[in-house]
Design a protein around this motif. Structure first.
Motif, mmCIF file in Angstrom:
data_model
loop_
_atom_site.group_PDB
_atom_site.id
_atom_site.type_symbol
_atom_site.label_atom_id
_atom_site.label_comp_id
_atom_site.label_asym_id
_atom_site.label_seq_id
_atom_site.Cartn_x
_atom_site.Cartn_y
_atom_site.Cartn_z
ATOM 1 N N ARG A 21 85.970 105.829 61.163
ATOM 2 C CA ARG A 21 85.301 106.434 62.318
ATOM 3 C C ARG A 21 84.531 107.680 61.880
ATOM 4 N N ASP A 22 83.444 107.934 62.592
ATOM 5 C CA ASP A 22 82.655 109.146 62.360
ATOM 6 C C ASP A 22 83.476 110.355 62.818
ATOM 7 N N SER A 23 83.646 111.318 61.916
ATOM 8 C CA SER A 23 84.478 112.476 62.239
ATOM 9 C C SER A 23 83.921 113.263 63.425
ATOM 10 N N GLN A 24 82.596 113.206 63.657
ATOM 11 C CA GLN A 24 81.993 113.926 64.772
ATOM 12 C C GLN A 24 82.351 113.305 66.114
ATOM 13 N N SER A 25 82.731 112.014 66.073
ATOM 14 C CA SER A 25 83.029 111.322 67.334
ATOM 15 C C SER A 25 84.486 111.446 67.737
ATOM 16 N N ILE A 26 85.313 112.022 66.878
ATOM 17 C CA ILE A 26 86.737 112.167 67.186
ATOM 18 C C ILE A 26 86.936 113.399 68.067
ATOM 19 N N THR A 27 87.297 113.169 69.315
ATOM 20 C CA THR A 27 87.470 114.271 70.272
ATOM 21 C C THR A 27 88.906 114.403 70.762
ATOM 22 N N THR A 28 89.716 113.356 70.521
ATOM 23 C CA THR A 28 91.113 113.398 70.961
ATOM 24 C C THR A 28 92.012 112.980 69.803
ATOM 25 N N VAL A 29 93.238 113.393 69.893
ATOM 26 C CA VAL A 29 94.242 113.025 68.888
ATOM 27 C C VAL A 29 95.034 111.826 69.400
ATOM 28 N N ARG A 30 95.040 110.770 68.584
ATOM 29 C CA ARG A 30 95.774 109.559 68.963
ATOM 30 C C ARG A 30 97.027 109.427 68.094
ATOM 31 N N VAL A 31 98.082 108.893 68.681
ATOM 32 C CA VAL A 31 99.329 108.643 67.953
ATOM 33 C C VAL A 31 99.391 107.152 67.599
ATOM 34 N N PRO A 32 99.426 106.824 66.319
ATOM 35 C CA PRO A 32 99.490 105.399 65.929
ATOM 36 C C PRO A 32 100.754 104.738 66.463
ATOM 37 N N TYR A 33 100.652 103.449 66.724
ATOM 38 C CA TYR A 33 101.802 102.691 67.209
ATOM 39 C C TYR A 33 101.699 101.258 66.695
ATOM 40 N N SER B 99 105.026 90.549 61.902
ATOM 41 C CA SER B 99 104.573 90.131 63.239
ATOM 42 C C SER B 99 104.037 91.309 64.038
ATOM 43 N N LYS B 100 103.975 92.490 63.401
ATOM 44 C CA LYS B 100 103.421 93.675 64.046
ATOM 45 C C LYS B 100 102.529 94.413 63.055
ATOM 46 N N ARG B 101 101.572 95.140 63.574
ATOM 47 C CA ARG B 101 100.743 95.975 62.700
ATOM 48 C C ARG B 101 100.440 97.293 63.394
ATOM 49 N N ALA B 102 100.237 98.313 62.573
ATOM 50 C CA ALA B 102 99.977 99.652 63.102
ATOM 51 C C ALA B 102 98.523 99.776 63.530
ATOM 52 N N ILE B 103 98.290 100.292 64.725
ATOM 53 C CA ILE B 103 96.933 100.541 65.233
ATOM 54 C C ILE B 103 96.919 101.921 65.895
ATOM 55 N N GLY B 104 95.744 102.350 66.314
ATOM 56 C CA GLY B 104 95.617 103.629 67.012
ATOM 57 C C GLY B 104 95.499 104.818 66.077
ATOM 58 N N PHE B 105 94.918 104.623 64.872
ATOM 59 C CA PHE B 105 94.729 105.746 63.957
ATOM 60 C C PHE B 105 93.558 106.614 64.400
ATOM 61 N N ASN B 106 93.585 107.852 64.006
ATOM 62 C CA ASN B 106 92.522 108.779 64.391
ATOM 63 C C ASN B 106 91.240 108.551 63.603
ATOM 64 N N THR B 107 91.350 108.269 62.327
ATOM 65 C CA THR B 107 90.159 108.199 61.465
ATOM 66 C C THR B 107 89.683 106.778 61.210
ATOM 67 N N VAL B 108 90.435 105.786 61.679
ATOM 68 C CA VAL B 108 90.082 104.386 61.432
ATOM 69 C C VAL B 108 90.143 103.639 62.750
ATOM 70 N N THR B 109 89.161 102.773 62.974
ATOM 71 C CA THR B 109 89.167 101.941 64.177
ATOM 72 C C THR B 109 90.222 100.845 64.035
ATOM 73 N N ASP B 110 90.527 100.181 65.147
ATOM 74 C CA ASP B 110 91.499 99.086 65.113
ATOM 75 C C ASP B 110 90.999 97.922 64.276
ATOM 76 N N GLY B 111 89.703 97.860 64.067
ATOM 77 C CA GLY B 111 89.124 96.816 63.225
ATOM 78 C C GLY B 111 89.116 97.173 61.754
ATOM 79 N N GLY B 112 89.525 98.393 61.402
ATOM 80 C CA GLY B 112 89.603 98.786 60.004
ATOM 81 C C GLY B 112 88.424 99.607 59.517
ATOM 82 N N LEU B 113 87.465 99.906 60.380
ATOM 83 C CA LEU B 113 86.292 100.674 59.972
ATOM 84 C C LEU B 113 86.569 102.176 60.091
#
Length: 353
Positions: free
Chosen positions: A144-156, A128-142
């Motif tokens: 992400r372009d490494s050049q567009s990553i400017t902040t560090v996110r903590v998955p939850y 009933s829960k799923r992990a989101i907020g990854f740095n290299t993957v969007t919440d939709g599963g795609l």
């Protein structure tokens, strides 16, 4: 598949009534849809069915309706696929031969399912829960372009719609030269046995790389073969004790404390046959297709072609009860032999209470 409930018709009488149908009641049912294995879990809340197409459908009891035993589909998954043994030029069917539930260790459920050659351990878990907020993957599963990553996110973990997943945990294969007919879990919850026509192997549930052969009835010369193993079952509380049935109509009890290879049995449960009633079909219909311990381990339940027998573990010479299930077929054995229906296998089961 039909499910029966049994309200009391009188104080000392149980009346069975038709309750529910799952699946199509039409005549255009394909061969793959025919159910080949059925098993309740320990609580009776889950019912697993396997079919000839290798699929497992799990039903869950509906507790919202009182005094009924209605079951709804919980999850469906493909357990086994058809395979081909190139060494023996043999096609291995995907048909599910047996399903056994493990004791529930946590919120997840586990079950063993086997076809003719391969046993699989499945984990059934509700998420009933799923992990989101990854740095290299969007919440939709795609990705992400490494050049567009400017902040560090903590998955939850975030709440999501409940979903049921069937996850294969282990595959127990390449241990049987003949078709697997039964699987039985030990009371220690750490081991189980699998039986084919001539051998019984002991497995550790956490180790799928090796098994130990504890029984082998294969003769040196196969022309001397007179009997085969038809079913095997562990004692419900004694981890060292198991029984197996053979095609000659007897049940043998073995104690693994006596030796590592249980070629010699401790007890034999067999009913003497009346010589006057012996016929060409006697050995065929006497073959035991299933054997089960009672919940307390005091009795054995066996199933042959025409009857169900209850045996007292302390009395080997004859059953304490014999129930005539298909007695009306005694006069139809010749046509049943001609169309091979006399070789059909039937299972038996104790009630939950």
């Amino acid at each position: 598949m039909s499910i029966n409930s049994h309200p009391a018709a009188a104080e000392d009488e149980v009346a069975w009534r038709f309750s529910q149908v799952k699946g199509s009641a039409d005549d255009d049912v394909t061969e793959a849809d025919i159910i080949s294995a059925v098993e309740f879990n320990e609580t009776g809340n889950l019912l697993a069915t396997g079919d000839k197409g290798g699929r497992i459908v799990i039903f869950q009891r509906d507790h919202s309706v009182r005094n009924t035993a209605d079951y709804n589909v919980y999850c469906t998954f493909q357990s086994h696929e058809a395979e081909f043994d190139y060494l023996k030029s043999l096609e291995i069917e995907e048909k599910i031969n047996e399903i056994r539930w493990l004791r529930q260790p946590n919120n997840a459920n586990f079950l063993l399912a086997t076809n003719d050659k391969t046993i699989k351990l499945w984990k059934i878990v509700e998420r009933s829960k799923r992990a989101i907020g990854f740095n290299t993957v969007t919440d939709g599963g795609l990705v992400r372009d490494s050049q567009s990553i400017t902040t560090v996110r903590v998955p939850y973990f975030a709440p999501t719609d409940p979903s049921i997943e069937a996850i294969p945990k282990r595959i127990f294969a390449n241990a049987h030269g003949y078709h697997i007919n039964s699987v039985s879990l030990n009371s220690d919850a750490a081991t189980f046995i699998s039986a084919d026509d001539l051998r019984i192997n002991l497995w550790n549930i956490d180790n799928n790389t090796e098994s130990f052969n504890i029984l082998d009835i294969k003769p040196a010369n196969m022309e001397e073969l007179t009997e085969v193993i038809t079913a095997a079952e562990f004692h419900p509380s004694h981890s060292h004790e198991f029984v197996y049935s053979i095609s000659k109509g007897s049940i043998r009890l073995c104690d693994m404390r006596s030796s590592a290879l249980c070629d010699s049995h401790s007890k034999v449960f067999e009913e003497p046959q009346d010589p006057s009633s012996k016929s060409f079909f006697s050995e065929i219909i006497a073959s035991i297709s299933d054997v089960r311990y009672s919940h307390d381990g005091r009795y054995l339940l066996s199933r042959d072609y025409l009857t169900v027998k209850v045996w007292d573990v302390k009395m080997e010479r004859k059953p304490v009860h014999t129930f005539q299930v298909h007695d009306y077929l005694r006069t139809q054995l010749c046509p049943l032999y001609e169309n091979d229906c006399i070789f059909d296998k039937f299972q038996c089961c104790w009630s939950g209470s």
